[in-house]
Design an enzyme around this catalytic site. Structure first.
Site, PDB file in Angstrom:
ATOM      1  N   ARG A  15       0.803  -1.228   0.000  1.00 13.55           N
ATOM      2  CA  ARG A  15       0.000   0.000   0.000  1.00 13.55           C
ATOM      3  C   ARG A  15       0.837   1.280   0.000  1.00 13.55           C
ATOM      4  O   ARG A  15       0.315   2.368  -0.165  1.00 13.55           O
ATOM      5  CB  ARG A  15      -0.973  -0.015   1.190  1.00 13.55           C
ATOM      6  N   GLN A  73      13.457 -14.105   5.989  1.00 15.29           N
ATOM      7  CA  GLN A  73      12.183 -14.821   5.848  1.00 15.29           C
ATOM      8  C   GLN A  73      11.779 -14.741   4.380  1.00 15.29           C
ATOM      9  O   GLN A  73      11.213 -13.753   3.939  1.00 15.29           O
ATOM     10  CB  GLN A  73      11.111 -14.175   6.739  1.00 15.29           C
ATOM     11  N   THR A  79       3.375 -13.718  11.184  1.00 12.06           N
ATOM     12  CA  THR A  79       4.240 -13.110  12.205  1.00 12.06           C
ATOM     13  C   THR A  79       4.890 -14.162  13.105  1.00 12.06           C
ATOM     14  O   THR A  79       6.032 -13.994  13.540  1.00 12.06           O
ATOM     15  CB  THR A  79       3.437 -12.113  13.060  1.00 12.06           C
ATOM     16  N   ARG A 331      28.146  26.498   2.921  1.00  5.15           N
ATOM     17  CA  ARG A 331      28.345  25.096   2.527  1.00  5.15           C
ATOM     18  C   ARG A 331      29.357  24.420   3.460  1.00  5.15           C
ATOM     19  O   ARG A 331      29.969  25.078   4.287  1.00  5.15           O
ATOM     20  CB  ARG A 331      28.785  25.048   1.062  1.00  5.15           C
ATOM     21  N   LYS A 349      32.124  28.388   1.119  1.00  5.35           N
ATOM     22  CA  LYS A 349      32.425  26.963   1.176  1.00  5.35           C
ATOM     23  C   LYS A 349      33.839  26.753   1.668  1.00  5.35           C
ATOM     24  O   LYS A 349      34.748  27.442   1.213  1.00  5.35           O
ATOM     25  CB  LYS A 349      32.275  26.349  -0.223  1.00  5.35           C
ATOM     26  N   TYR A 364      31.078  34.974  -3.716  1.00  8.60           N
ATOM     27  CA  TYR A 364      31.435  33.567  -3.506  1.00  8.60           C
ATOM     28  C   TYR A 364      32.817  33.484  -2.871  1.00  8.60           C
ATOM     29  O   TYR A 364      33.786  33.987  -3.419  1.00  8.60           O
ATOM     30  CB  TYR A 364      31.438  32.783  -4.829  1.00  8.60           C
ATOM     31  N   TYR A 385      38.774  27.356  -8.518  1.00  8.48           N
ATOM     32  CA  TYR A 385      38.806  26.125  -9.309  1.00  8.48           C
ATOM     33  C   TYR A 385      39.345  26.419 -10.702  1.00  8.48           C
ATOM     34  O   TYR A 385      38.839  27.312 -11.402  1.00  8.48           O
ATOM     35  CB  TYR A 385      37.364  25.589  -9.384  1.00  8.48           C
ATOM     36  N   ALA A 421      38.318  48.227  -6.659  1.00  7.39           N
ATOM     37  CA  ALA A 421      37.126  47.573  -7.210  1.00  7.39           C
ATOM     38  C   ALA A 421      37.363  47.133  -8.646  1.00  7.39           C
ATOM     39  O   ALA A 421      38.087  47.779  -9.400  1.00  7.39           O
ATOM     40  CB  ALA A 421      35.938  48.534  -7.140  1.00  7.39           C
TER      41      ALA A 421
END
Ligand code: UD1
Ligand code: CA
Length: 456
Positions: A15, A73, A79, A331, A349, A364, A385, A421
């Site tokens: 069910r 079983q 049962t 993260r 992160k 980031y 990265y 900047a």
């Protein structure tokens, strides 16, 4: 107590309408059967045996626990048959039967139940039901003692009127249980070996059945479909919310609070707004305020921290007095030191953000070590990265990173450095120096803007 616990979990759970075995469906973020295992653990059983059948391989893969014993079983013949299959692995003196799809059973109830067991005396947990349909009925004698259990499909109309139902949870000595099981037959409406027939066997052999009535229906409710799963989820969450409120936490709405793990400790004067989800192990200090719609996973939040709306914090440490959000994402392996500030649309992160440093907007920061009192301008990106490897960005105390700066790692910004900047920084920036890579501005006088419709 010298106890073995057998958890029945071989059923298919048709069910649920799912490929996942029933007992692997999650309640409060944890598989149903894991709730039962964790509760059983508190009884310090000598053996903890799970009877698996449907989806046994899947079950064993997910519930990967070397301290568990498994019994297979292959055919679900009832049962009683399921318990029989587990019995050869029992060496403890007493045996408690639990169910993988009855997740909210409490240690306290089980302690009381098991305490009543002696040779010739078994204990049975029953429940008063407003609608007993589907349950085995507890038949008691005039003196109130339990005589037998009759399954719904085998019951007479008078027996069907009984509102005391069998939870299925029972406890007996190993020797008694083995004897009763050996005498079972499947001569009944379902052609199954009923564990419940052990009750009658006990009484007939001159024994006593201690019938204990469960404190609440939800504690002993089994789950057969998604509706029941959700009902018990809400019961669980309401209890979790109530227990937090008892610990002094202010919840904006106890119906809009979800715990899928454990709040290991929580201080005084903590307030939690609506729709917050806590997962894994979470620790929260004193006087913390958590805004609406936050997800906090395996993290520690220090005293006096403020978390504004819509933050996701995972495997992170937030120091005392930090201010986070709205819409911030921390993260894994983020560590914010005391008084740090992380503003909106900032992702961090595997980084340390030093004491009092600010990363206020649209930034980031990954694989970074940021010192104290650093100001990271809006739109700063640590380019961590290179397509193959991750590299470190180091920023010294009191540095100021101008907006829209790309820090191409590995790179180091020394103490007190100011980055103009819009710079793209690829080499070390010296201490207390202005570094910028911005192209010089030119102004063209007399230049005319194009006008719509005008041909060149
Ligand atoms: C059983 C009880 C009934 C009780 C009800 C409570 C029996 C004969 N009846 O009925 O008195 O009121 O539970 O919910 O015990 N299972 C196995 N192997 C099997 C059969 C069942 O592991 O061969 C497991 C199922 O996965 C399930 C549990 O045992 O978790 C109960 O089985 P189910 O068929 O649902 O029992 P009921 O007919 O509901
Ligand atoms: Ca059945």
């Amino acid at each position: 107590m010298d106890l073995a616990v057998i958890i029945l979990a071989a059923g298919k759970g048709t069910r649920m309408r799912s490929r996942l075995p029933k007992v692997l469906h999650k309640l409060a973020g944890k598989p149903l059967v894991q709730h039962v295992i964790d509760t059983a653990r508190h009884l310090e059983p000598k053996e903890l045996i799970v009877v698996a059948g449907h989806g046994a391989d899947q079950l064993r893969a997910v519930i990967d626990d070397p301290a568990l014993k498994w019994a297979l079983q292959e055919e679900q013949l009832g049962t009683g048959h399921a318990v029989q299959i587990a019995m050869p692995q029992v060496t403890a003196e007493n045996v408690l039967i639990l169910y993988g799809d009855v997740p909210l059973i409490t240690v306290r109830t089980l302690e009381t139940l098991t305490a009543a067991v002696r040779p010739g005396q078994m204990a049975l947990l029953s429940v008063e039901l407003s609608n007993p349909a589907g349950y085995g009925r507890i038949v008691r004698a005039a003196d109130g003692s339990v005589v037998r259990i009759v399954e719904q499909k085998d019951a007479t109309p008078e027996e069907l009127a009984i509102t005391e139902g069998n939870t299925g949870i029972l406890c007996a000595t190993r020797d008694d249980l083995a004897r009763y099981l050996a005498g079972l037959s499947n001569d009944n409406a379902q052609g199954e070996y009923y564990l419940t027939d052990c009750i009658e066997a006990c009484v007939e052999s001159g024994g006593t059945v201690h019938g204990m009535v469960a404190a609440s229906e939800s504690e002993v409710s089994g789950i057969n479909n998604k509706l029941q799963l959700n009902e018990l989820e809400r019961v669980f969450q309401r209890q979790a919310a109530e227990s937090l409120m008892e610990r002094g936490v202010t919840l904006a709405d106890r119906e809009r609070f979800d715990l899928r793990g454990e709040i290991e400790s929580i201080g005084m004067d903590v307030s939690i707004d609506v729709n917050c989800v806590f997962e894994g192990k979470v620790t929260i200090g004193d006087n913390v305020s958590i805004g609406p719609n936050c997800q906090i996973i395996n993290s520690t939040i220090g005293d006096n921290a403020t978390i504004l709306a819509n933050c996701v914090i995972e495997d992170s440490t937030v120091g005392a007095g930090c201010n986070i959000g709205p819409f911030a994402r921390l993260r894994p392996a983020t560590e914010l030191k005391e008084g740090a500030k992380v503003g909106n649309f900032v992702e961090i992160k595997k980084a340390v953000v030093g004491k009092g440093s600010k990363v206020n907007h649209l930034t980031y920061v990954g694989d970074s070590l940021i010192g104290e009192n650093v100001n990271i301008g809006a739109g700063t990106i640590t380019c961590n990265y290179d397509g193959a490897n991750k590299h470190l960005t180091e920023i010294g105390d009191n540095a100021f990173i101008g907006s829209n700066t790309a820090l191409v790692a590995p790179v180091k910004i020394n103490e007190g450095a100011t980055i103009g900047a819009g710079s793209t920084i690829t080499r070390e920036a010296p201490a207390n120096t202005l570094t910028l890579t911005r192209a010089k501005q030119i102004n063209i006088t007399g230049w005319k803007r194009p006008v719509k419709g005008e041909k060149k």
